[in-house]
Enzyme design. Structure first.
Site, PDB file in Angstrom:
ATOM      1  N   HIS A  11       1.960  -9.248   5.550  1.00  0.00           N
ATOM      2  CA  HIS A  11       1.775  -8.738   4.381  1.00  0.00           C
ATOM      3  C   HIS A  11       1.426  -9.603   3.026  1.00  0.00           C
ATOM      4  O   HIS A  11       1.163  -8.623   2.305  1.00  0.00           O
ATOM      5  CB  HIS A  11       3.637  -8.483   3.963  1.00  0.00           C
ATOM      6  CG  HIS A  11       4.345  -8.854   2.964  1.00  0.00           C
ATOM      7  ND1 HIS A  11       3.965  -6.989   1.988  1.00  0.00           N
ATOM      8  CD2 HIS A  11       4.655  -9.483   1.862  1.00  0.00           C
ATOM      9  CE1 HIS A  11       3.974  -7.719   0.506  1.00  0.00           C
ATOM     10  NE2 HIS A  11       4.539  -9.263   0.707  1.00  0.00           N
ATOM     11  N   ASP A  31       2.349 -22.335   3.378  1.00  0.00           N
ATOM     12  CA  ASP A  31       2.459 -21.895   4.310  1.00  0.00           C
ATOM     13  C   ASP A  31       3.357 -23.105   5.485  1.00  0.00           C
ATOM     14  O   ASP A  31       2.644 -23.651   5.953  1.00  0.00           O
ATOM     15  CB  ASP A  31       1.799 -20.544   5.656  1.00  0.00           C
ATOM     16  CG  ASP A  31       3.382 -20.049   6.803  1.00  0.00           C
ATOM     17  OD1 ASP A  31       3.336 -18.721   6.777  1.00  0.00           O
ATOM     18  OD2 ASP A  31       3.874 -20.214   7.370  1.00  0.00           O
ATOM     19  N   GLY A  67       8.248 -11.140   4.071  1.00  0.00           N
ATOM     20  CA  GLY A  67       9.179  -9.459   3.661  1.00  0.00           C
ATOM     21  C   GLY A  67      10.131  -9.444   4.216  1.00  0.00           C
ATOM     22  O   GLY A  67      11.083  -8.662   3.239  1.00  0.00           O
ATOM     23  N   HIS A 134      10.503   8.007 -12.280  1.00  0.00           N
ATOM     24  CA  HIS A 134      11.209   8.404 -14.286  1.00  0.00           C
ATOM     25  C   HIS A 134      12.477   7.891 -13.729  1.00  0.00           C
ATOM     26  O   HIS A 134      13.353   8.234 -12.775  1.00  0.00           O
ATOM     27  CB  HIS A 134      11.448   9.812 -14.954  1.00  0.00           C
ATOM     28  CG  HIS A 134      11.948  10.755 -14.333  1.00  0.00           C
ATOM     29  ND1 HIS A 134      13.022  10.881 -14.647  1.00  0.00           N
ATOM     30  CD2 HIS A 134      11.475  11.967 -12.953  1.00  0.00           C
ATOM     31  CE1 HIS A 134      13.538  12.318 -13.603  1.00  0.00           C
ATOM     32  NE2 HIS A 134      12.509  12.771 -13.002  1.00  0.00           N
TER      33      HIS A 134
END
Ligand SMILES: CC(=O)SCCNC(=O)CCNC(=O)[C@H](O)C(C)(C)COP(=O)(O)OP(=O)(O)OC[C@H]1O[C@@H](n2cnc3c(N)ncnc32)[C@H](O)[C@@H]1OP(=O)(O)O
Length: 208
Positions: A11, A31, A67, A134
């Protein structure tokens, strides 16, 4: 402009790619697996999360690329508490209405759409090709996987994971910490904490 990304994940690669295409000059990963993990695709991993806190002034913005919604929220909160500048990363092919809102630390990937008067909270993932129609409201630290469709006026709670290709009918309300399975079609409101799967989506018991 230098961007720090916490989380050298797959990701994270997509976040870095979107960042490079949207004007960030330099991207560095942090990390806790560093130094065992020193690269993430073409990008360098330069330290652990503690190093990020120590080097914060060297970066113009930071984003968490993890994630798991719960872990992403915890890590973002640590960075906010330490005074770091959380930014959102938006791929240049994403379309965000000028009348929509996207919160700090959120990422909006290629070919996704956030339409007029929609609101996406802090630390969210609007993954590749996802559509937020919307007047939708997406709560903090939720993840809309690739090709999710939220029809108009849908309300999604906090830390919700909507699986790839799932669709949600207009005006449906999804509670906090819900999981919607890949490919599901949600026609009715979903109470907090439930996992729903299938067409139409029904609750399923998940063993830990
Ligand atoms: C860029 C990216 O990759 S972003 C990530 C994209 N990934 C996704 O969208 C994946 C989303 N995850 C899912 O859909 C998962 O199947 C989950 C989270 C709903 C459930 O996963 P697990 O906890 O491992 O449960 P498990 O696989 O054991 O499934 C439990 C039951 O639900 C069924 N089931 C699970 N997912 C689905 C689904 N999407 N549709 C229909 N049935 C499903 C299983 O067949 C199983 O049924 P059974 O007990 O009769 O055998």
């Amino acid at each position: 402009m230098r961007l720090a990304i916490l989380g050298a994940s797959g990701h994270g690669k997509v976040v870095a790619d979107a960042a490079c295409l949207s004007g960030w000059d330099e991207v560095a990963f942090f990390d806790d697996a560093w130094p065992a993990v020193a690269k993430n695709g073409p990008w360098e991993v330069v330290g652990r999360s503690a190093d990020l806190l120590a080097q914060a002034t060297g970066f113009d913005g930071v984003v968490v690329a993890i994630g798991n919604n719960r872990i992403r929220m915890a890590r973002q909160q640590e960075l906010v508490d330490a005074g770091l500048n959380m930014v959102s990363v938006v791929h240049p092919s994403a379309v965000i209405s000028r009348h929509a809102v996207v919160g700090a630390g959120s990422v909006v990937f290629a070919n996704s759409v956030v339409n007029a008067c929609a609101s996406v909270g802090a630390g969210c993932i609007v993954n590749t090709g996802a559509i937020v129609e919307h007047d939708c409201v997406v709560g903090d630290f939720s993840h809309l996987s690739p090709n999710v469709v939220l029809a108009g006026g849908v309300s999604v709670g906090q830390q919700v994971w909507v699986g790839a290709g799932a669709s949600v009918k207009q005006l449906v309300i999804i509670g906090d910490e819900v999981t919607v399975g890949i490919g599901s079609v949600v026609l009715r409101d979903v109470p907090a904490g439930k996992t729903v799967v299938g067409v139409p989506a029904r609750p399923v018991n998940i063993q830990d």
